[in-house]
Write an enzyme that holds these catalytic residues in place. Sequence first.
Site, PDB file in Angstrom:
ATOM      1  N   GLU A   5       0.833  -1.198   0.000  1.00 28.39           N
ATOM      2  CA  GLU A   5       0.000   0.000   0.000  1.00 28.39           C
ATOM      3  C   GLU A   5       0.869   1.251   0.000  1.00 28.39           C
ATOM      4  O   GLU A   5       0.543   2.256  -0.646  1.00 28.39           O
ATOM      5  CB  GLU A   5      -0.914   0.005   1.225  1.00 28.39           C
ATOM      6  N   TYR A  62     -13.990  27.412   0.306  1.00 22.31           N
ATOM      7  CA  TYR A  62     -13.943  25.951   0.209  1.00 22.31           C
ATOM      8  C   TYR A  62     -12.852  25.472  -0.736  1.00 22.31           C
ATOM      9  O   TYR A  62     -12.349  24.361  -0.586  1.00 22.31           O
ATOM     10  CB  TYR A  62     -15.307  25.367  -0.182  1.00 22.31           C
ATOM     11  N   GLU A 114      -8.158   6.282  10.665  1.00 21.84           N
ATOM     12  CA  GLU A 114      -8.486   7.103  11.829  1.00 21.84           C
ATOM     13  C   GLU A 114      -7.481   8.241  12.013  1.00 21.84           C
ATOM     14  O   GLU A 114      -7.852   9.377  12.329  1.00 21.84           O
ATOM     15  CB  GLU A 114      -8.520   6.234  13.095  1.00 21.84           C
ATOM     16  N   ARG A 163      16.298  15.506 -15.441  1.00 24.96           N
ATOM     17  CA  ARG A 163      16.504  16.506 -16.498  1.00 24.96           C
ATOM     18  C   ARG A 163      17.983  16.902 -16.562  1.00 24.96           C
ATOM     19  O   ARG A 163      18.595  17.232 -15.552  1.00 24.96           O
ATOM     20  CB  ARG A 163      15.647  17.745 -16.217  1.00 24.96           C
ATOM     21  N   ARG A 200      14.586  15.751 -23.665  1.00 20.20           N
ATOM     22  CA  ARG A 200      14.618  15.805 -22.202  1.00 20.20           C
ATOM     23  C   ARG A 200      13.549  14.889 -21.606  1.00 20.20           C
ATOM     24  O   ARG A 200      12.534  14.611 -22.245  1.00 20.20           O
ATOM     25  CB  ARG A 200      14.456  17.235 -21.699  1.00 20.20           C
ATOM     26  N   ASP A 255      10.297  18.792 -19.206  1.00 18.20           N
ATOM     27  CA  ASP A 255      10.510  20.220 -19.407  1.00 18.20           C
ATOM     28  C   ASP A 255       9.297  20.957 -18.861  1.00 18.20           C
ATOM     29  O   ASP A 255       8.158  20.664 -19.269  1.00 18.20           O
ATOM     30  CB  ASP A 255      10.693  20.520 -20.901  1.00 18.20           C
ATOM     31  N   ASP A 272       7.801  24.781 -18.331  1.00 16.36           N
ATOM     32  CA  ASP A 272       7.958  26.197 -18.687  1.00 16.36           C
ATOM     33  C   ASP A 272       6.863  27.022 -18.017  1.00 16.36           C
ATOM     34  O   ASP A 272       5.661  26.698 -18.135  1.00 16.36           O
ATOM     35  CB  ASP A 272       7.863  26.391 -20.200  1.00 16.36           C
TER      36      ASP A 272
END
Length: 327
Positions: A55, A87, A107, A251, A260, A263, A265
């Site tokens: 998990e 919200y 919990e 990279r 690459r 990338d 931007d």
Amino acid sequence: MSELERRDHPADAAIDLMPTRPGPAAHPALPAPELDRITIDRLHVRGRHGVFAHERAEGQDFYIDAEVWLDTRAAAQSDDIEDTLHYGHLMRALYQVALREPVDLLETLAERLAAVTFAFNGPQAVRITVHKPQAPVKLRFNDVAVSVLRYRPEGPEPETPRRPHARAVIALGANLGDREAAIREAMDAIEALDGVWPHRRSSIYETPALTTHGVDESVPAYLNAVITLHTDLDPHKLLDELNRIEDAHGRERVERWGSRTLDLDLIEHGDLESADERLELPHPRAFERAFVLAPWAEIEPDASLTGRGPIAELLANAADRVERYRA
């Protein structure tokens, strides 16, 4: 508050079970028998919570419900979002808590989500429900969930929450390795940044590699996408975070416009127009790149690029070839 009114309160059973927790009696100014509510339904997070190693390693889908009790009368009168619980900001806070440090138990996660709700001004009580429909139990079932109800603890007022001050547009591209995974993981990483509030994600598009010599069909094709977000990070701080995410994906900045693994931007940051040795805003070549404009137009068809005009018009004049990616 009378005993009859208290019995009508939705938190009555929880208060009886946990009498040491602050309840309505700790907040005599609240309306009775029930407060106003803001609800969030099935907020999706891909988390790594659970007691088993697989998990933690593979992750699974969790869904969060939040029901927040508060007094909305001031906001209703002023029509000002500052007078209520935003919200969108709460969803972002819940998402960040559930995405980060894994825990064994639902919990524990629910308790943390309730606690972060009280970092905002306004909430007086919250019911958090965490759903784990892929719980590793070898029986047929639809869902497993843990629900907790908590009141604002007595103590100092919370600090003023961070608020975004700019909208940003980020273009993503990759043509080496598992391109699709790199794009989707980068989207998750960007949206999980402190000081970032997610907005929209485009579909993924594919385009031939563009090099300093033009289109090169011999080079692996690129996958591209665009996300928009809201942020309180300044442009250079956001760029630093984008570079860090690129580095985490291997990279290497060897060749300008070279292949690459990832990338990222920064295309726009608000309506800022600036240039220095590290960053030019808006991006100086975005106006002519269909692999930026097409995914951007998908999620914000009426947007404009600062100083250049509507992106729909820019896309119509772009020369490069781009198409929706089919995995």
